[in-house]
Write an enzyme that holds these catalytic residues in place. Sequence first.
Site, short mmCIF file in Angstrom:
data_model
loop_
_atom_site.label_atom_id
_atom_site.label_comp_id
_atom_site.label_asym_id
_atom_site.label_seq_id
_atom_site.Cartn_x
_atom_site.Cartn_y
_atom_site.Cartn_z
N PHE A 161 0.86 -1.18 0.00
CA PHE A 161 0.00 0.00 0.00
C PHE A 161 0.91 1.24 0.00
O PHE A 161 1.87 1.32 0.76
CB PHE A 161 -0.89 0.02 1.24
CG PHE A 161 -2.15 0.82 1.11
CD1 PHE A 161 -2.12 2.19 1.10
CD2 PHE A 161 -3.37 0.18 1.01
CE1 PHE A 161 -3.28 2.93 0.97
CE2 PHE A 161 -4.55 0.91 0.90
CZ PHE A 161 -4.50 2.29 0.89
N PHE A 170 -1.24 -2.87 8.16
CA PHE A 170 -1.98 -3.67 9.14
C PHE A 170 -1.47 -5.11 9.18
O PHE A 170 -1.53 -5.76 10.22
CB PHE A 170 -3.48 -3.65 8.81
CG PHE A 170 -4.35 -4.25 9.88
CD1 PHE A 170 -4.75 -5.57 9.80
CD2 PHE A 170 -4.74 -3.50 10.99
CE1 PHE A 170 -5.54 -6.13 10.79
CE2 PHE A 170 -5.54 -4.04 11.98
CZ PHE A 170 -5.94 -5.36 11.88
N GLU A 171 -0.98 -5.61 8.07
CA GLU A 171 -0.51 -7.00 7.97
C GLU A 171 0.95 -7.17 8.39
O GLU A 171 1.45 -8.30 8.52
CB GLU A 171 -0.66 -7.51 6.54
CG GLU A 171 -2.07 -7.87 6.15
CD GLU A 171 -2.92 -6.63 5.90
OE1 GLU A 171 -2.41 -5.63 5.37
OE2 GLU A 171 -4.11 -6.66 6.28
N ALA A 229 3.91 2.89 4.79
CA ALA A 229 3.55 4.31 4.72
C ALA A 229 2.04 4.41 4.89
O ALA A 229 1.28 3.92 4.04
CB ALA A 229 3.97 4.90 3.38
N THR A 278 -11.21 9.46 6.60
CA THR A 278 -11.91 8.83 7.74
C THR A 278 -10.93 8.47 8.85
O THR A 278 -9.73 8.71 8.74
CB THR A 278 -12.62 7.53 7.27
OG1 THR A 278 -11.62 6.53 7.01
CG2 THR A 278 -13.45 7.78 6.02
N HIS A 286 -9.90 5.66 9.56
CA HIS A 286 -9.16 4.43 9.25
C HIS A 286 -7.67 4.60 9.50
O HIS A 286 -7.00 3.69 9.99
CB HIS A 286 -9.41 4.05 7.78
CG HIS A 286 -9.04 2.63 7.46
ND1 HIS A 286 -8.22 2.30 6.42
CD2 HIS A 286 -9.39 1.47 8.05
CE1 HIS A 286 -8.07 1.00 6.39
NE2 HIS A 286 -8.77 0.46 7.35
N PHE A 322 10.48 -0.37 13.80
CA PHE A 322 9.28 0.32 13.35
C PHE A 322 9.65 1.37 12.29
O PHE A 322 10.01 2.50 12.62
CB PHE A 322 8.58 0.97 14.55
CG PHE A 322 7.30 1.66 14.22
CD1 PHE A 322 7.15 3.02 14.38
CD2 PHE A 322 6.22 0.94 13.72
CE1 PHE A 322 5.95 3.67 14.07
CE2 PHE A 322 5.02 1.57 13.40
CZ PHE A 322 4.89 2.93 13.58
N1 LIG Z 1 -4.72 3.20 4.16
C1 LIG Z 1 -3.55 2.50 4.27
C2 LIG Z 1 -3.52 1.13 4.46
N2 LIG Z 1 -4.69 0.44 4.54
C3 LIG Z 1 -4.74 -1.01 4.30
C4 LIG Z 1 -4.47 -1.81 5.59
O1 LIG Z 1 -3.10 -1.70 5.97
C5 LIG Z 1 -4.78 -3.29 5.34
O2 LIG Z 1 -3.93 -3.77 4.31
C6 LIG Z 1 -6.20 -3.52 4.94
O3 LIG Z 1 -7.06 -2.91 5.89
C7 LIG Z 1 -6.54 -5.02 4.82
O4 LIG Z 1 -6.35 -5.66 6.06
N3 LIG Z 1 -2.36 0.47 4.58
C8 LIG Z 1 -1.16 1.15 4.51
O5 LIG Z 1 -0.09 0.54 4.61
N4 LIG Z 1 -1.16 2.50 4.33
C9 LIG Z 1 -2.33 3.21 4.21
O6 LIG Z 1 -2.28 4.47 4.03
C1 LIG Z 2 -4.79 5.44 6.03
C2 LIG Z 2 -5.92 4.89 5.28
O1 LIG Z 2 -6.46 3.86 5.61
C3 LIG Z 2 -6.49 5.75 4.23
O2 LIG Z 2 -5.79 5.55 3.02
C4 LIG Z 2 -7.95 5.40 4.02
O3 LIG Z 2 -8.51 6.51 3.37
P1 LIG Z 2 -9.99 6.95 3.79
O4 LIG Z 2 -9.93 7.27 5.27
O5 LIG Z 2 -10.28 8.18 2.95
O6 LIG Z 2 -10.88 5.76 3.50
#
Ligand SMILES: Nc1c(NC[C@H](O)[C@H](O)[C@H](O)CO)[nH]c(=O)[nH]c1=O
Ligand SMILES: CC(=O)[C@@H](O)COP(=O)(O)O
Length: 154
Positions: A23, A58-59, A81, A87, A89, A114
Amino acid sequence: MVQVKEGKLIGSGAKFGIVVARFNEFICSKLLGGAYDALHRHGVDDADITTAWVPGAFEIPLIAQKMAESGKYDAVICLGAVIRGATSHYDLVCGESAKGIAQASLKTGIPIMFGVITTENIEQAIERAGTKAGNKGFDVATSAIEMVNLIKEL
Ligand SMILES: Nc1c(NC[C@H](O)[C@H](O)[C@H](O)CO)[nH]c(=O)[nH]c1=O
Ligand SMILES: CC(=O)[C@@H](O)COP(=O)(O)O
């Protein structure tokens, strides 16, 4: 006389696992390049580096813990990153990634570094992936070498 312990920045002979998120790959590939640069410049051979790609930050903790548990690596470097969206999230991904990495390191006794940058916008991420704020991948890889050698000194 006070005994002071600190890890030397000599990486030769140590084995490193790298877990990198796909990601925001535009950023993460630069972090990975920085980590490779640091390891190479401190004497680590490619044969002693194993890189695993995961979907997102997250993984990272799960694969980092699996690598640490395997006994194959002296340290694990985590790279990702997380860039804030519209949101909440962002907060969840950042929090769980950081907590999971820290818990995996404490559980396994292996340095798990980290190297997940958490930024408000893309510009901040670019600054930390090899431009005006340096390369956080390089920084955490160097810290991984220090931690490996510090543990040997204890
Ligand atoms: N928004 C970002 C994510 N989101 C994805 C999660 O990390 C994960 O892969 C998903 O929720 C499936 O379990 N990941 C990043 O590394 N960076 C982001 O900005
Ligand atoms: C950090 C994230 O998960 C982000 O990319 C998700 O974007 P959004 O909050 O606009 O769904």
